[in-house]
Write a protein that holds these residues in place. Sequence first.
Motif, mmCIF file in Angstrom:
data_model
loop_
_atom_site.group_PDB
_atom_site.id
_atom_site.type_symbol
_atom_site.label_atom_id
_atom_site.label_comp_id
_atom_site.label_asym_id
_atom_site.label_seq_id
_atom_site.Cartn_x
_atom_site.Cartn_y
_atom_site.Cartn_z
ATOM 1 N N SER A 51 73.469 153.036 -65.441
ATOM 2 C CA SER A 51 72.363 152.492 -66.227
ATOM 3 C C SER A 51 71.484 151.590 -65.380
ATOM 4 O O SER A 51 70.257 151.642 -65.461
ATOM 5 C CB SER A 51 72.892 151.719 -67.434
ATOM 6 O OG SER A 51 73.635 152.572 -68.271
ATOM 7 N N ILE A 52 72.102 150.749 -64.565
ATOM 8 C CA ILE A 52 71.320 149.878 -63.681
ATOM 9 C C ILE A 52 70.504 150.724 -62.708
ATOM 10 O O ILE A 52 69.321 150.457 -62.473
ATOM 11 C CB ILE A 52 72.238 148.891 -62.939
ATOM 12 C CG1 ILE A 52 72.799 147.878 -63.932
ATOM 13 C CG2 ILE A 52 71.497 148.187 -61.811
ATOM 14 C CD1 ILE A 52 73.894 146.992 -63.370
ATOM 15 N N LEU A 53 71.117 151.739 -62.151
ATOM 16 C CA LEU A 53 70.400 152.613 -61.220
ATOM 17 C C LEU A 53 69.215 153.296 -61.900
ATOM 18 O O LEU A 53 68.102 153.316 -61.369
ATOM 19 C CB LEU A 53 71.349 153.663 -60.649
ATOM 20 C CG LEU A 53 70.713 154.696 -59.721
ATOM 21 C CD1 LEU A 53 70.238 154.025 -58.448
ATOM 22 C CD2 LEU A 53 71.684 155.811 -59.413
ATOM 23 N N LEU A 54 69.451 153.850 -63.086
ATOM 24 C CA LEU A 54 68.391 154.583 -63.781
ATOM 25 C C LEU A 54 67.279 153.670 -64.283
ATOM 26 O O LEU A 54 66.102 154.021 -64.218
ATOM 27 C CB LEU A 54 68.977 155.366 -64.960
ATOM 28 C CG LEU A 54 69.884 156.539 -64.599
ATOM 29 C CD1 LEU A 54 70.541 157.094 -65.847
ATOM 30 C CD2 LEU A 54 69.101 157.612 -63.878
ATOM 31 N N VAL A 55 67.633 152.485 -64.781
ATOM 32 C CA VAL A 55 66.642 151.617 -65.411
ATOM 33 C C VAL A 55 65.941 150.723 -64.394
ATOM 34 O O VAL A 55 64.760 150.437 -64.523
ATOM 35 C CB VAL A 55 67.301 150.773 -66.523
ATOM 36 C CG1 VAL A 55 66.339 149.771 -67.104
ATOM 37 C CG2 VAL A 55 67.824 151.683 -67.617
ATOM 38 N N GLU A 56 66.649 150.273 -63.373
ATOM 39 C CA GLU A 56 66.064 149.343 -62.404
ATOM 40 C C GLU A 56 65.772 149.997 -61.061
ATOM 41 O O GLU A 56 64.719 149.792 -60.483
ATOM 42 C CB GLU A 56 66.997 148.144 -62.196
ATOM 43 C CG GLU A 56 67.155 147.275 -63.416
ATOM 44 C CD GLU A 56 65.885 146.551 -63.789
ATOM 45 O OE1 GLU A 56 65.062 146.260 -62.912
ATOM 46 O OE2 GLU A 56 65.718 146.284 -64.985
ATOM 47 N N ILE A 89 65.471 153.295 -59.815
ATOM 48 C CA ILE A 89 64.475 154.357 -59.670
ATOM 49 C C ILE A 89 63.059 153.824 -59.905
ATOM 50 O O ILE A 89 62.163 154.091 -59.102
ATOM 51 C CB ILE A 89 64.822 155.556 -60.571
ATOM 52 C CG1 ILE A 89 66.110 156.208 -60.056
ATOM 53 C CG2 ILE A 89 63.676 156.554 -60.630
ATOM 54 C CD1 ILE A 89 66.664 157.289 -60.936
ATOM 55 N N PRO A 90 62.816 153.042 -60.972
ATOM 56 C CA PRO A 90 61.462 152.495 -61.134
ATOM 57 C C PRO A 90 61.042 151.572 -59.986
ATOM 58 O O PRO A 90 59.871 151.557 -59.598
ATOM 59 C CB PRO A 90 61.540 151.715 -62.448
ATOM 60 C CG PRO A 90 62.625 152.368 -63.207
ATOM 61 C CD PRO A 90 63.619 152.792 -62.170
ATOM 62 N N MET A 91 61.987 150.821 -59.420
ATOM 63 C CA MET A 91 61.660 149.939 -58.309
ATOM 64 C C MET A 91 61.198 150.754 -57.095
ATOM 65 O O MET A 91 60.191 150.428 -56.467
ATOM 66 C CB MET A 91 62.867 149.088 -57.919
ATOM 67 C CG MET A 91 62.592 148.139 -56.768
ATOM 68 S SD MET A 91 64.047 147.200 -56.281
ATOM 69 C CE MET A 91 65.132 148.487 -55.705
ATOM 70 N N VAL A 92 61.918 151.816 -56.785
ATOM 71 C CA VAL A 92 61.542 152.671 -55.657
ATOM 72 C C VAL A 92 60.199 153.340 -55.929
ATOM 73 O O VAL A 92 59.331 153.399 -55.053
ATOM 74 C CB VAL A 92 62.647 153.716 -55.384
ATOM 75 C CG1 VAL A 92 62.189 154.753 -54.376
ATOM 76 C CG2 VAL A 92 63.911 153.022 -54.904
ATOM 77 N N ALA A 93 60.001 153.816 -57.146
ATOM 78 C CA ALA A 93 58.733 154.459 -57.499
ATOM 79 C C ALA A 93 57.574 153.464 -57.412
ATOM 80 O O ALA A 93 56.494 153.803 -56.927
ATOM 81 C CB ALA A 93 58.815 155.048 -58.904
ATOM 82 N N GLU A 94 57.793 152.241 -57.861
ATOM 83 C CA GLU A 94 56.748 151.219 -57.810
ATOM 84 C C GLU A 94 56.374 150.891 -56.367
ATOM 85 O O GLU A 94 55.192 150.782 -56.038
ATOM 86 C CB GLU A 94 57.258 149.958 -58.516
ATOM 87 C CG GLU A 94 56.221 148.889 -58.705
ATOM 88 C CD GLU A 94 56.778 147.718 -59.492
ATOM 89 O OE1 GLU A 94 56.348 146.592 -59.197
ATOM 90 O OE2 GLU A 94 57.639 147.918 -60.368
#
Length: 123
Positions: free
Chosen positions: A56-61, A63-68
């Motif tokens: 959940s941490i990986l999916l929610v935090e 992936i969006p961090m890398v995309a941002e």
Amino acid sequence: MIPVCAGREGTFLLVFLAQYVAGVCYLGLQFWSAGLRLLDSGEFVAALIVAATANSILLVEGIPMVAERFLKRQRAEGKREGLSEGRISQQKKWEEWNQRRLQAERNQQPFTEEPPVLDKSDD
């Protein structure tokens, strides 16, 4: 009914619960088909909680961090290219204006054309 907040907290809760429910359903199927011992089920649930939290941490935090980061880098690169193209086009305007001025001078003709206006947005 589970209240789901807007934002990352709600997304985290939703993803975590979905993974947890899927794991519990898997555990139930194992009990039904193979008959696990109670100790095995407790170990499985503990491992399930840890794995669901990590996922959940990986999916929610993560992936969006890398995309941002990727999008910020792309925007910065595009902005640099745009500024560079703007400077080139301004320089080209000045060079063309100067060529016309020099041509008029060589032909001994009056030259009354105003010089190009600098765009302040490119600075």
